[in-house]
Design an enzyme around this catalytic site. Structure first.
Site, PDB file in Angstrom:
ATOM      1  N   ASN A   1       0.835  -1.215   0.000  1.00 54.44           N
ATOM      2  CA  ASN A   1       0.000   0.000   0.000  1.00 54.44           C
ATOM      3  C   ASN A   1       0.864   1.257   0.000  1.00 54.44           C
ATOM      4  OD1 ASN A   1      -2.938  -0.697  -0.009  1.00 54.44           O
ATOM      5  ND2 ASN A   1      -2.255  -1.998   1.692  1.00 54.44           N
TER       6      ASN A   1
ATOM      7  N   LEU B   1      -2.393   3.422  17.786  1.00 53.42           N
ATOM      8  CA  LEU B   1      -1.978   4.772  18.186  1.00 53.42           C
ATOM      9  C   LEU B   1      -2.708   5.182  19.465  1.00 53.42           C
ATOM     10  CD1 LEU B   1      -2.083   6.603  14.718  1.00 53.42           C
ATOM     11  CD2 LEU B   1      -0.076   5.669  15.895  1.00 53.42           C
TER      12      LEU B   1
ATOM     13  N   ASN C   1      -6.817   4.958   7.577  1.00 50.42           N
ATOM     14  CA  ASN C   1      -6.309   3.590   7.649  1.00 50.42           C
ATOM     15  C   ASN C   1      -6.971   2.771   6.550  1.00 50.42           C
ATOM     16  OD1 ASN C   1      -5.015   1.247   8.717  1.00 50.42           O
ATOM     17  ND2 ASN C   1      -6.923   0.669   9.739  1.00 50.42           N
TER      18      ASN C   1
ATOM     19  N   HIS D   1      -8.248  -1.121   5.759  1.00 47.93           N
ATOM     20  CA  HIS D   1      -8.553  -2.362   6.477  1.00 47.93           C
ATOM     21  C   HIS D   1      -9.104  -3.395   5.497  1.00 47.93           C
ATOM     22  CE1 HIS D   1      -9.470  -4.770   9.988  1.00 47.93           C
ATOM     23  NE2 HIS D   1     -10.615  -5.072   9.416  1.00 47.93           N
TER      24      HIS D   1
HETATM   25  C1  GRF Z   1      -3.144  -4.826   4.272  1.00 50.78           C
HETATM   26  O1  GRF Z   1      -3.955  -5.954   4.040  1.00 50.78           O
HETATM   27  C2  GRF Z   1      -3.888  -3.815   5.093  1.00 50.78           C
HETATM   28  O2  GRF Z   1      -5.250  -3.759   4.834  1.00 50.78           O
HETATM   29  C3  GRF Z   1      -3.682  -4.331   6.498  1.00 50.78           C
HETATM   30  O3  GRF Z   1      -2.343  -4.799   6.489  1.00 50.78           O
HETATM   31  C4  GRF Z   1      -1.972  -5.174   5.169  1.00 50.78           C
HETATM   32  C5  GRF Z   1      -0.730  -4.397   4.805  1.00 50.78           C
HETATM   33  O4  GRF Z   1      -0.209  -4.790   3.555  1.00 50.78           O
HETATM   34  N1  GRF Z   1      -3.972  -3.317   7.473  1.00 50.78           N
HETATM   35  P1  GRF Z   1       0.996  -3.992   2.896  1.00 50.78           P
HETATM   36  O5  GRF Z   1       2.096  -3.914   3.944  1.00 50.78           O
HETATM   37  O6  GRF Z   1       0.495  -2.639   2.505  1.00 50.78           O
HETATM   38  O7  GRF Z   1       1.420  -4.803   1.706  1.00 50.78           O
END
Ligand code: GRF
Length: 195
Positions: free
Chosen positions: A22, A98, A112, A114
């Site tokens: 991400n 946090l 965030n 999720h």
């Molecule tokens: C993602 O599935 C996000 O939704 C969750 O943790 C994962 C992180 O993946 N909170 P990345 O590190 O961005 O590949």
């Protein structure tokens, strides 16, 4: 806000703990011509996180924080956020919760992502629970962070079908691709509608 090429951009910090797909998607978004954001800082609680390589590759400032003492860790983070003039925080797989202190200072300025259709499946192991419950749909959600876990206002959600052949891993993979797609869209929507 910082002026870049004559246009105002929101200065963003991305918080990660691991893989960083991400983060990578947000970096790519920030490099687009009309992007409304500049990523000035990556915060990470894990020195071995693969995601740090994206920060290094793109020469983005990063700070690895030892969370043995949460209070000290957060104070360091706050100093760095201030120093880098951060006005939006994007959590992207950040595995620490946090404290109210940071949440209050950055009230309505923390997003965030999720991997579920909130308010369903808050917390961890979302895909495992979706498969166990034989749900027909799942998805992902970008939401504002408040002091209750995975409970802040929803900015954007995308639904995807659970296939008969899916297991938690195949599902996680498909949802992640959608996460990577919607996070930038959600940020743009958030900036245009809520700031
Ligand atoms: C993602 O599935 C996000 O939704 C969750 O943790 C994962 C992180 O993946 N909170 P990345 O590190 O961005 O590949």
């Amino acid at each position: 806000m910082e002026k870049l090429n004559g246009k105002k951009k929101l200065v963003v910090s991305v918080f990660i703990s691991g893989r960083g797909t991400n983060l990578n998607s947000l970096i790519e978004f920030s490099k687009k011509k009309n992007s409304p954001i500049k990523i000035a800082l990556v915060i990470c609680n894990n020195k071995n996180a693969k995601g740090l390589n994206y920060a290094k590759k793109h020469k983005i400032n990063f700070l690895v924080v030892n969370y043995k003492n949460k209070n000290k860790a957060e104070n360091k983070i706050l100093i760095s956020l201030k120093k880098n003039k951060i006005s939006l925080i994007c959590l992207a797989g950040f595995m620490k919760i946090l404290s109210r202190k940071i949440i209050n200072i950055y009230k309505n300025k923390i997003l965030n992502i999720h991997p579920s259709l909130l308010p369903r499946y808050k917390g961890l192991n979302t895909h495992k629970r979706v498969i166990k419950n034989k749900d027909k749909f799942t998805g992902c959600t970008v939401h504002l962070v408040n002091s209750k876990l995975d409970s802040g206002k929803i900015i954007l959600q995308k639904r995807i079908k659970v296939l008969k052949k899916d297991n938690e891993y195949s599902l996680a993979k498909r949802v992640l691709k959608v996460e990577n797609l919607i996070y930038p869209i959600a940020i743009r929507k958030f900036i245009e509608t809520s700031l």
